[in-house]
Write a protein that holds these residues in place. Structure first.
Motif, PDB file in Angstrom:
ATOM      1  N   GLU A  84       5.253   2.683 -13.386  1.00  0.00           N
ATOM      2  CA  GLU A  84       5.404   1.709 -14.459  1.00  0.00           C
ATOM      3  C   GLU A  84       4.701   0.394 -14.117  1.00  0.00           C
ATOM      4  OE1 GLU A  84       8.903  -0.595 -16.969  1.00  0.00           O
ATOM      5  OE2 GLU A  84       9.401   1.152 -15.753  1.00  0.00           O
ATOM      6  N   ALA A  85       4.736   0.015 -12.815  1.00  0.00           N
ATOM      7  CA  ALA A  85       4.064  -1.216 -12.402  1.00  0.00           C
ATOM      8  C   ALA A  85       2.558  -1.092 -12.581  1.00  0.00           C
ATOM      9  CB  ALA A  85       4.402  -1.541 -10.948  1.00  0.00           C
ATOM     10  N   LEU A  86       2.002   0.093 -12.326  1.00  0.00           N
ATOM     11  CA  LEU A  86       0.567   0.301 -12.555  1.00  0.00           C
ATOM     12  C   LEU A  86       0.234   0.139 -14.034  1.00  0.00           C
ATOM     13  CD1 LEU A  86      -0.531   3.349 -10.360  1.00  0.00           C
ATOM     14  CD2 LEU A  86      -0.799   0.918  -9.893  1.00  0.00           C
ATOM     15  N   PHE A  87       1.063   0.734 -14.884  1.00  0.00           N
ATOM     16  CA  PHE A  87       0.791   0.642 -16.320  1.00  0.00           C
ATOM     17  C   PHE A  87       0.891  -0.800 -16.799  1.00  0.00           C
ATOM     18  CE2 PHE A  87       1.471   0.991 -20.841  1.00  0.00           C
ATOM     19  CZ  PHE A  87       0.620   2.023 -21.205  1.00  0.00           C
ATOM     20  N   THR A  88       1.870  -1.536 -16.277  1.00  0.00           N
ATOM     21  CA  THR A  88       2.027  -2.948 -16.657  1.00  0.00           C
ATOM     22  C   THR A  88       0.800  -3.761 -16.276  1.00  0.00           C
ATOM     23  OG1 THR A  88       4.431  -2.779 -16.432  1.00  0.00           O
ATOM     24  CG2 THR A  88       3.478  -4.993 -16.362  1.00  0.00           C
ATOM     25  N   ALA A  89       0.181  -3.399 -15.147  1.00  0.00           N
ATOM     26  CA  ALA A  89      -1.007  -4.121 -14.692  1.00  0.00           C
ATOM     27  C   ALA A  89      -2.265  -3.725 -15.465  1.00  0.00           C
ATOM     28  CB  ALA A  89      -1.225  -3.868 -13.195  1.00  0.00           C
ATOM     29  N   SER A  90      -2.179  -2.663 -16.243  1.00  0.00           N
ATOM     30  CA  SER A  90      -3.346  -2.162 -16.988  1.00  0.00           C
ATOM     31  C   SER A  90      -3.423  -2.819 -18.358  1.00  0.00           C
ATOM     32  CB  SER A  90      -3.245  -0.644 -17.161  1.00  0.00           C
ATOM     33  OG  SER A  90      -2.226  -0.319 -18.106  1.00  0.00           O
ATOM     34  N   TYR A  96     -10.193   8.456  -8.039  1.00  0.00           N
ATOM     35  CA  TYR A  96     -11.145   9.435  -8.562  1.00  0.00           C
ATOM     36  C   TYR A  96     -10.589  10.856  -8.475  1.00  0.00           C
ATOM     37  CZ  TYR A  96     -14.601   5.689  -8.702  1.00  0.00           C
ATOM     38  OH  TYR A  96     -15.268   4.530  -8.995  1.00  0.00           O
ATOM     39  N   ARG A  97      -9.836  11.130  -7.401  1.00  0.00           N
ATOM     40  CA  ARG A  97      -9.262  12.474  -7.267  1.00  0.00           C
ATOM     41  C   ARG A  97      -8.255  12.742  -8.393  1.00  0.00           C
ATOM     42  NH1 ARG A  97      -7.493  11.956  -2.595  1.00  0.00           N
ATOM     43  NH2 ARG A  97      -5.279  11.619  -3.002  1.00  0.00           N
ATOM     44  N   ARG A  98      -7.477  11.748  -8.767  1.00  0.00           N
ATOM     45  CA  ARG A  98      -6.480  11.931  -9.821  1.00  0.00           C
ATOM     46  C   ARG A  98      -7.116  12.086 -11.208  1.00  0.00           C
ATOM     47  NH1 ARG A  98      -1.211  10.680  -8.324  1.00  0.00           N
ATOM     48  NH2 ARG A  98      -0.624   9.875 -10.378  1.00  0.00           N
ATOM     49  N   CYS A  99      -8.429  11.800 -11.308  1.00  0.00           N
ATOM     50  CA  CYS A  99      -9.152  11.981 -12.572  1.00  0.00           C
ATOM     51  C   CYS A  99      -9.848  13.336 -12.667  1.00  0.00           C
ATOM     52  CB  CYS A  99     -10.191  10.870 -12.751  1.00  0.00           C
ATOM     53  SG  CYS A  99      -9.495   9.228 -13.004  1.00  0.00           S
ATOM     54  N   ARG A 124       0.840  -1.197   0.000  1.00  0.00           N
ATOM     55  CA  ARG A 124       0.000   0.000   0.000  1.00  0.00           C
ATOM     56  C   ARG A 124       0.877   1.250   0.000  1.00  0.00           C
ATOM     57  NH1 ARG A 124      -5.260   0.717   0.802  1.00  0.00           N
ATOM     58  NH2 ARG A 124      -6.051   2.712   1.557  1.00  0.00           N
ATOM     59  N   GLY A 125       0.652   2.132  -0.931  1.00  0.00           N
ATOM     60  CA  GLY A 125       1.400   3.371  -1.030  1.00  0.00           C
ATOM     61  C   GLY A 125       2.597   3.288  -1.950  1.00  0.00           C
ATOM     62  N   SER A 126       3.101   2.079  -2.233  1.00  0.00           N
ATOM     63  CA  SER A 126       4.294   1.979  -3.068  1.00  0.00           C
ATOM     64  C   SER A 126       4.006   2.323  -4.523  1.00  0.00           C
ATOM     65  CB  SER A 126       4.888   0.569  -2.970  1.00  0.00           C
ATOM     66  OG  SER A 126       4.003  -0.385  -3.523  1.00  0.00           O
ATOM     67  N   TRP A 127       2.723   2.291  -4.911  1.00  0.00           N
ATOM     68  CA  TRP A 127       2.376   2.623  -6.297  1.00  0.00           C
ATOM     69  C   TRP A 127       2.833   4.016  -6.678  1.00  0.00           C
ATOM     70  CZ3 TRP A 127      -0.665   6.824  -7.315  1.00  0.00           C
ATOM     71  CH2 TRP A 127      -1.378   7.352  -6.233  1.00  0.00           C
ATOM     72  N   THR A 128       2.925   4.915  -5.711  1.00  0.00           N
ATOM     73  CA  THR A 128       3.345   6.283  -6.003  1.00  0.00           C
ATOM     74  C   THR A 128       4.792   6.325  -6.483  1.00  0.00           C
ATOM     75  OG1 THR A 128       3.987   6.630  -3.702  1.00  0.00           O
ATOM     76  CG2 THR A 128       1.755   7.263  -4.326  1.00  0.00           C
ATOM     77  N   ALA A 158     -11.367  -0.861  -9.234  1.00  0.00           N
ATOM     78  CA  ALA A 158     -11.259  -2.021  -8.356  1.00  0.00           C
ATOM     79  C   ALA A 158      -9.882  -2.666  -8.459  1.00  0.00           C
ATOM     80  CB  ALA A 158     -12.348  -3.034  -8.696  1.00  0.00           C
ATOM     81  N   HIS A 159      -9.365  -2.758  -9.681  1.00  0.00           N
ATOM     82  CA  HIS A 159      -8.022  -3.329  -9.864  1.00  0.00           C
ATOM     83  C   HIS A 159      -6.973  -2.416  -9.233  1.00  0.00           C
ATOM     84  CE1 HIS A 159      -5.090  -5.488 -12.852  1.00  0.00           C
ATOM     85  NE2 HIS A 159      -4.738  -5.640 -11.585  1.00  0.00           N
ATOM     86  N   LEU A 160      -7.134  -1.128  -9.395  1.00  0.00           N
ATOM     87  CA  LEU A 160      -6.202  -0.185  -8.758  1.00  0.00           C
ATOM     88  C   LEU A 160      -6.218  -0.349  -7.243  1.00  0.00           C
ATOM     89  CD1 LEU A 160      -6.844   3.025 -10.889  1.00  0.00           C
ATOM     90  CD2 LEU A 160      -4.669   1.808 -10.704  1.00  0.00           C
ATOM     91  N   GLU A 161      -7.404  -0.560  -6.680  1.00  0.00           N
ATOM     92  CA  GLU A 161      -7.491  -0.746  -5.230  1.00  0.00           C
ATOM     93  C   GLU A 161      -6.718  -1.985  -4.792  1.00  0.00           C
ATOM     94  OE1 GLU A 161     -10.845  -0.730  -1.658  1.00  0.00           O
ATOM     95  OE2 GLU A 161     -11.445  -1.157  -3.723  1.00  0.00           O
ATOM     96  N   SER A 162      -6.795  -3.059  -5.606  1.00  0.00           N
ATOM     97  CA  SER A 162      -6.043  -4.269  -5.259  1.00  0.00           C
ATOM     98  C   SER A 162      -4.540  -4.046  -5.341  1.00  0.00           C
ATOM     99  CB  SER A 162      -6.446  -5.415  -6.196  1.00  0.00           C
ATOM    100  OG  SER A 162      -5.911  -5.228  -7.501  1.00  0.00           O
ATOM    101  N   LEU A 163      -4.120  -3.001  -6.050  1.00  0.00           N
ATOM    102  CA  LEU A 163      -2.703  -2.666  -6.154  1.00  0.00           C
ATOM    103  C   LEU A 163      -2.280  -1.612  -5.139  1.00  0.00           C
ATOM    104  CD1 LEU A 163      -2.470  -2.523 -10.057  1.00  0.00           C
ATOM    105  CD2 LEU A 163      -1.676  -4.358  -8.572  1.00  0.00           C
ATOM    106  N   GLY A 164      -3.204  -1.231  -4.253  1.00  0.00           N
ATOM    107  CA  GLY A 164      -2.862  -0.302  -3.181  1.00  0.00           C
ATOM    108  C   GLY A 164      -3.280   1.122  -3.398  1.00  0.00           C
ATOM    109  N   VAL A 165      -4.051   1.384  -4.470  1.00  0.00           N
ATOM    110  CA  VAL A 165      -4.506   2.750  -4.731  1.00  0.00           C
ATOM    111  C   VAL A 165      -5.928   2.894  -4.198  1.00  0.00           C
ATOM    112  CG1 VAL A 165      -4.829   4.542  -6.459  1.00  0.00           C
ATOM    113  CG2 VAL A 165      -3.127   2.749  -6.844  1.00  0.00           C
ATOM    114  N   PRO A 166      -6.162   3.687  -3.168  1.00  0.00           N
ATOM    115  CA  PRO A 166      -7.516   3.846  -2.635  1.00  0.00           C
ATOM    116  C   PRO A 166      -8.463   4.410  -3.697  1.00  0.00           C
ATOM    117  CG  PRO A 166      -5.893   4.745  -1.123  1.00  0.00           C
ATOM    118  CD  PRO A 166      -5.172   4.464  -2.399  1.00  0.00           C
ATOM    119  N   PRO A 167      -9.715   3.970  -3.727  1.00  0.00           N
ATOM    120  CA  PRO A 167     -10.661   4.488  -4.721  1.00  0.00           C
ATOM    121  C   PRO A 167     -10.752   6.008  -4.703  1.00  0.00           C
ATOM    122  CG  PRO A 167     -11.578   2.550  -3.674  1.00  0.00           C
ATOM    123  CD  PRO A 167     -10.313   2.880  -2.929  1.00  0.00           C
ATOM    124  N   ALA A 168     -10.762   6.603  -3.519  1.00  0.00           N
ATOM    125  CA  ALA A 168     -10.857   8.069  -3.461  1.00  0.00           C
ATOM    126  C   ALA A 168      -9.676   8.716  -4.175  1.00  0.00           C
ATOM    127  CB  ALA A 168     -10.914   8.523  -2.004  1.00  0.00           C
TER     128      ALA A 168
END
Length: 338
Positions: free
Chosen positions: A11-17, A38-41, A3-7, A25-35
């Motif tokens: 590149e790991a987030l993009f690889t998982a996409s 949505y805030r980053r969008c 949790r938090g290491s995604w920041t 939901a997938h982002l949440e499983s990778l440690g990115v809180p839903p809030a």
């Protein structure tokens, strides 16, 4: 991912996409809180929302492929792409419109709805998909008819079906069978156009030419049969052929005939017509639509001129040999064009 290491590991987030597209939901499983997702969008943020619960991990205009990936994620990966998009990805040479939806098929029991740019069609008759570039696509006959059932005017249906027959090699009989097997909703115009294609038209322009011919009162031509000279050498395969007077009618569409290197081929064809003594009328498709009466007049004049000269010794393959028609047999039937 902790949790938090995604920041620290974008590149790991993009690889998982899927090409930069991923669900919240997938982002949440990778440690990115839903809030956080949505805030980053939000405007000014580094991501953007494509669909409810679906995010693109960058700003800027999404590619067509990214829009498709978003549509598939919206459907939990259980959809098959259909419509003109599926045809395009199987070889149809047609650009996407800016407002063109991504049309997908889902099994009837799934309760996913259309939203945004995604058109969801739930069906009890899911096709056996074709896999292309890691996408599941409806076969061309099903895909094009799924598109045509949504159209309400004859010209775009005629053009699309003709392109699929020409460019993808779909047999008109396969289209007829597919149309008969599916829903009857929205099939009246496609059925009518398929009858035109079955009668011999192999392009949208040729089908329109049939409608113009009916104005003339001339004998019915044959369509798309091979023509040879008296020594058996190939001349051409005219769009329409009036055998009694040896008159060819060519619908010289840029889209269907003049693409490079088609222009040179058209000139060579015309030279063969001339050498064989064949009279030819050339018409561009825009005149079939904008000046049908004038085109019909041109055709009648050309027929009369051809009937006034001796018929050259040319033979149409696929037709029984005929004795030269008598002058009386060559007379034009009375019509409004007289």
């Amino acid at each position: 991912m902790a949790r938090g290491s995604w920041t620290r590991d974008a590149e790991a987030l993009f690889t998982a996409s899927r090409r930069g597209v991923i669900t919240v939901a997938h982002l949440e499983s990778l440690g990115v809180p839903p809030a956080t997702s949505y805030r980053r969008c939000l405007p000014g943020g580094p991501w953007q929302r494509l669909l409810p619960g679906v995010v693109l991990l960058r700003t800027g205009e999404p590619t067509r492929r990214q829009l498709i990936e978003g549509a598939l994620l919206h459907c939990d990966g259980q959809a098959v792409v259909t419509g003109v998009e599926a045809c395009r990805r199987q070889g149809l040479n047609r650009a996407a419109r800016p407002d063109e939806p991504v049309h997908v098929l889902l099994p009837l029991h799934l309760k996913v709805s259309s939203t945004g740019y995604v058109l969801v069609e739930r069906t009890k008759r899911m096709p056996a998909p074709v896999r292309s570039d890691d996408l599941l696509l409806a076969p061309p006959a099903r895909a094009v008819l799924d598109e045509c059932r949504r159209l309400r005017e004859r010209p775009p249906i005629r053009a699309l079906l003709a392109e699929v027959v020409q460019q993808l090699g779909v047999d008109p009989a396969e289209l007829v069978a597919e149309l008969g097997a599916g829903s009857k909703r929205g099939t009246a115009l496609p059925r009518s156009v398929l009858r035109e294609i079955a009668d011999g038209a192999r392009s949208a322009a040729e089908a329109e030419a049939m409608a113009v011919w009916r104005r003339t009162g001339l004998p019915e031509p044959v369509w798309n049969l091979e023509l040879r000279d008296g020594r058996g050498r190939y001349i051409a395969t005219p769009d329409a052929w009036f055998d009694e007077v040896a008159l060819a009618w060519e619908i010289d569409s840029y889209e269907f005939h003049f693409g490079q290197p088609g222009y040179a081929a058209t000139l060579a064809r015309n030279n063969r017509y001339s050498a064989a003594g064949v009279a030819v009328v050339q018409t561009v498709p825009s005149r079939l639509r904008s000046e049908p009466h004038s085109v019909a007049s041109d055709l009648v004049s050309a027929y009369r001129a051809a009937a006034a000269r001796p018929r050259p010794p040319v033979v149409l393959l696929g037709r029984h040999d005929r004795a030269p028609a008598s002058r009386a047999a060559r007379q034009i039937r009375p019509s409004a064009m007289s």
